[in-house]
Scaffold this motif. Structure first.
Motif, PDB file in Angstrom:
ATOM      1  N   THR A  14       1.260  18.748  62.597  1.00 11.28           N
ATOM      2  CA  THR A  14       0.465  17.608  63.028  1.00 11.28           C
ATOM      3  C   THR A  14       1.389  16.545  63.576  1.00 11.28           C
ATOM      4  O   THR A  14       2.614  16.679  63.516  1.00 11.28           O
ATOM      5  CB  THR A  14      -0.354  17.049  61.847  1.00 11.28           C
ATOM      6  N   ARG A  15       0.805  15.452  64.095  1.00  4.26           N
ATOM      7  CA  ARG A  15       1.608  14.386  64.689  1.00  4.26           C
ATOM      8  C   ARG A  15       2.541  13.734  63.684  1.00  4.26           C
ATOM      9  O   ARG A  15       3.618  13.292  64.016  1.00  4.26           O
ATOM     10  CB  ARG A  15       0.694  13.302  65.270  1.00  4.26           C
ATOM     11  N   ASP A  16       2.161  13.680  62.439  1.00  4.25           N
ATOM     12  CA  ASP A  16       3.017  13.004  61.456  1.00  4.25           C
ATOM     13  C   ASP A  16       4.115  13.902  60.916  1.00  4.25           C
ATOM     14  O   ASP A  16       4.870  13.505  60.039  1.00  4.25           O
ATOM     15  CB  ASP A  16       2.166  12.448  60.302  1.00  4.25           C
ATOM     16  N   GLY A  17       4.247  15.137  61.441  1.00  7.07           N
ATOM     17  CA  GLY A  17       5.347  16.009  61.059  1.00  7.07           C
ATOM     18  C   GLY A  17       5.027  16.965  59.943  1.00  7.07           C
ATOM     19  O   GLY A  17       5.863  17.765  59.555  1.00  7.07           O
ATOM     20  N   ALA A  18       3.848  16.906  59.407  1.00  5.54           N
ATOM     21  CA  ALA A  18       3.504  17.825  58.324  1.00  5.54           C
ATOM     22  C   ALA A  18       2.963  19.115  58.913  1.00  5.54           C
ATOM     23  O   ALA A  18       2.347  19.118  59.971  1.00  5.54           O
ATOM     24  CB  ALA A  18       2.459  17.190  57.416  1.00  5.54           C
ATOM     25  N   THR A  19       3.195  20.181  58.229  1.00  6.67           N
ATOM     26  CA  THR A  19       2.663  21.462  58.672  1.00  6.67           C
ATOM     27  C   THR A  19       1.356  21.723  57.943  1.00  6.67           C
ATOM     28  O   THR A  19       0.974  20.971  57.050  1.00  6.67           O
ATOM     29  CB  THR A  19       3.659  22.600  58.385  1.00  6.67           C
ATOM     30  N   ARG A  20       0.698  22.809  58.308  1.00 10.45           N
ATOM     31  CA  ARG A  20      -0.573  23.126  57.674  1.00 10.45           C
ATOM     32  C   ARG A  20      -0.429  23.313  56.175  1.00 10.45           C
ATOM     33  O   ARG A  20      -1.297  22.964  55.410  1.00 10.45           O
ATOM     34  CB  ARG A  20      -1.135  24.406  58.266  1.00 10.45           C
ATOM     35  N   ALA A  21       0.700  23.857  55.749  1.00 13.59           N
ATOM     36  CA  ALA A  21       0.888  24.107  54.317  1.00 13.59           C
ATOM     37  C   ALA A  21       1.264  22.837  53.589  1.00 13.59           C
ATOM     38  O   ALA A  21       1.398  22.844  52.383  1.00 13.59           O
ATOM     39  CB  ALA A  21       1.967  25.158  54.109  1.00 13.59           C
ATOM     40  N   GLY A  22       1.473  21.740  54.317  1.00 13.91           N
ATOM     41  CA  GLY A  22       1.799  20.484  53.674  1.00 13.91           C
ATOM     42  C   GLY A  22       3.284  20.228  53.542  1.00 13.91           C
ATOM     43  O   GLY A  22       3.695  19.156  53.126  1.00 13.91           O
ATOM     44  N   ALA A  23       4.145  21.203  53.884  1.00 13.14           N
ATOM     45  CA  ALA A  23       5.594  21.008  53.781  1.00 13.14           C
ATOM     46  C   ALA A  23       6.079  20.242  55.009  1.00 13.14           C
ATOM     47  O   ALA A  23       5.531  20.393  56.099  1.00 13.14           O
ATOM     48  CB  ALA A  23       6.293  22.356  53.692  1.00 13.14           C
ATOM     49  N   PRO A  24       7.075  19.383  54.836  1.00  8.53           N
ATOM     50  CA  PRO A  24       7.596  18.649  55.995  1.00  8.53           C
ATOM     51  C   PRO A  24       8.312  19.603  56.959  1.00  8.53           C
ATOM     52  O   PRO A  24       8.778  20.664  56.563  1.00  8.53           O
ATOM     53  CB  PRO A  24       8.578  17.655  55.388  1.00  8.53           C
ATOM     54  N   MET A  25       8.380  19.209  58.223  1.00  3.77           N
ATOM     55  CA  MET A  25       9.059  20.026  59.242  1.00  3.77           C
ATOM     56  C   MET A  25      10.562  20.028  58.984  1.00  3.77           C
ATOM     57  O   MET A  25      11.091  19.116  58.360  1.00  3.77           O
ATOM     58  CB  MET A  25       8.787  19.472  60.642  1.00  3.77           C
ATOM     59  N   THR A  26      11.233  21.027  59.488  1.00  2.00           N
ATOM     60  CA  THR A  26      12.686  21.106  59.335  1.00  2.00           C
ATOM     61  C   THR A  26      13.351  20.068  60.239  1.00  2.00           C
ATOM     62  O   THR A  26      12.701  19.467  61.091  1.00  2.00           O
ATOM     63  CB  THR A  26      13.186  22.506  59.712  1.00  2.00           C
ATOM     64  N   GLU A  27      14.665  19.903  60.054  1.00  3.15           N
ATOM     65  CA  GLU A  27      15.404  18.930  60.862  1.00  3.15           C
ATOM     66  C   GLU A  27      15.355  19.299  62.325  1.00  3.15           C
ATOM     67  O   GLU A  27      15.241  20.463  62.683  1.00  3.15           O
ATOM     68  CB  GLU A  27      16.883  18.915  60.438  1.00  3.15           C
ATOM     69  N   ARG A  28      15.516  18.306  63.163  1.00  6.21           N
ATOM     70  CA  ARG A  28      15.581  18.560  64.587  1.00  6.21           C
ATOM     71  C   ARG A  28      16.924  19.185  64.927  1.00  6.21           C
ATOM     72  O   ARG A  28      17.933  18.880  64.313  1.00  6.21           O
ATOM     73  CB  ARG A  28      15.444  17.264  65.375  1.00  6.21           C
ATOM     74  N   VAL A  29      16.914  20.028  65.906  1.00  3.93           N
ATOM     75  CA  VAL A  29      18.129  20.689  66.350  1.00  3.93           C
ATOM     76  C   VAL A  29      18.528  20.071  67.681  1.00  3.93           C
ATOM     77  O   VAL A  29      17.713  19.963  68.598  1.00  3.93           O
ATOM     78  CB  VAL A  29      17.905  22.209  66.518  1.00  3.93           C
ATOM     79  N   ARG A  30      19.777  19.672  67.772  1.00  9.33           N
ATOM     80  CA  ARG A  30      20.272  19.061  68.998  1.00  9.33           C
ATOM     81  C   ARG A  30      20.655  20.175  69.978  1.00  9.33           C
ATOM     82  O   ARG A  30      21.448  21.053  69.660  1.00  9.33           O
ATOM     83  CB  ARG A  30      21.496  18.210  68.685  1.00  9.33           C
ATOM     84  N   VAL A  31      20.084  20.132  71.147  1.00  8.19           N
ATOM     85  CA  VAL A  31      20.373  21.117  72.182  1.00  8.19           C
ATOM     86  C   VAL A  31      21.211  20.418  73.243  1.00  8.19           C
ATOM     87  O   VAL A  31      20.813  19.386  73.771  1.00  8.19           O
ATOM     88  CB  VAL A  31      19.070  21.671  72.806  1.00  8.19           C
ATOM     89  N   THR A  32      22.367  20.994  73.523  1.00  6.51           N
ATOM     90  CA  THR A  32      23.256  20.378  74.504  1.00  6.51           C
ATOM     91  C   THR A  32      23.551  21.362  75.619  1.00  6.51           C
ATOM     92  O   THR A  32      23.394  22.561  75.469  1.00  6.51           O
ATOM     93  CB  THR A  32      24.582  19.945  73.854  1.00  6.51           C
ATOM     94  N   GLY A  33      24.028  20.838  76.711  1.00  4.39           N
ATOM     95  CA  GLY A  33      24.414  21.656  77.854  1.00  4.39           C
ATOM     96  C   GLY A  33      25.871  22.057  77.749  1.00  4.39           C
ATOM     97  O   GLY A  33      26.522  21.889  76.715  1.00  4.39           O
TER      98      GLY A  33
END
Length: 161
Positions: A14-33
């Motif tokens: 969802t927009r607030d970062g929670a998943t359907r199971a209620g667990a928070p999303m994992t950390e963001r991964v930095r993608v670089t060139g």
């Protein structure tokens, strides 16, 4: 209303970062060139743009390759080209027999080919060395020390922006 739906997205978040199971999303991964450190410009630009400096570089390579080729032809002419003359001027050498065959036939029909292979191998090896020196002179990224992985210092991840 901002146009955002408050329901779950395709991946279930969802927009607030929670998943359907209620667990928070994992950390963001930095993608670089790719690494964008400044590298010295290659001189191949001079060749591509056909500048006078580029033509000097190309002429130097062509001169080196031509002198190498002329050297190999000279060795070929002196060694193999002189054999018929030797057999004509010194008939005893041409008339000598090994295993019932004239030595002239053995030398010109059999032993010439390993010599030609050796000359060809030496020519190709030196021609490739000339081209390698040329690319090193141009400083192309493929041959410059900065582009070799073993010569690059290990980079530490920087602060996220």
């Amino acid at each position: 209303m901002s146009g955002w739906s408050s329901g779950p997205t395709r991946d279930g978040a969802t927009r607030d970062g929670a998943t359907r199971a209620g667990a928070p999303m994992t950390e963001r991964v930095r993608v670089t060139g790719p690494d964008r450190r400044s590298r010295p410009l290659a001189r191949s630009h001079d060749i591509d743009e056909e500048t006078s400096l580029g033509s000097v570089y190309v002429r130097s390579l062509m001169r080196a390759q031509l002198s190498l080729a002329l050297g190999v032809v000279a060795v070929l002419a002196v060694t193999i080209g002189a054999l018929p003359l030797l057999f004509h001027l010194v008939p005893e050498v041409g008339d000598a027999r090994v295993a019932g065959l004239p030595i002239a036939w053995l030398v010109l029909g059999v032993l010439v080919y390993p010599w030609l292979l050796l000359l060809g191998w030496a020519y190709v090896r030196r021609a490739e060395r000339n081209e390698q020196h040329f690319t090193e002179l141009l400083g192309t990224p493929e041959t410059s020390p900065e582009s070799r992985p073993e010569s690059r210092p290990e980079t530490q991840p920087g602060p996220e922006r």
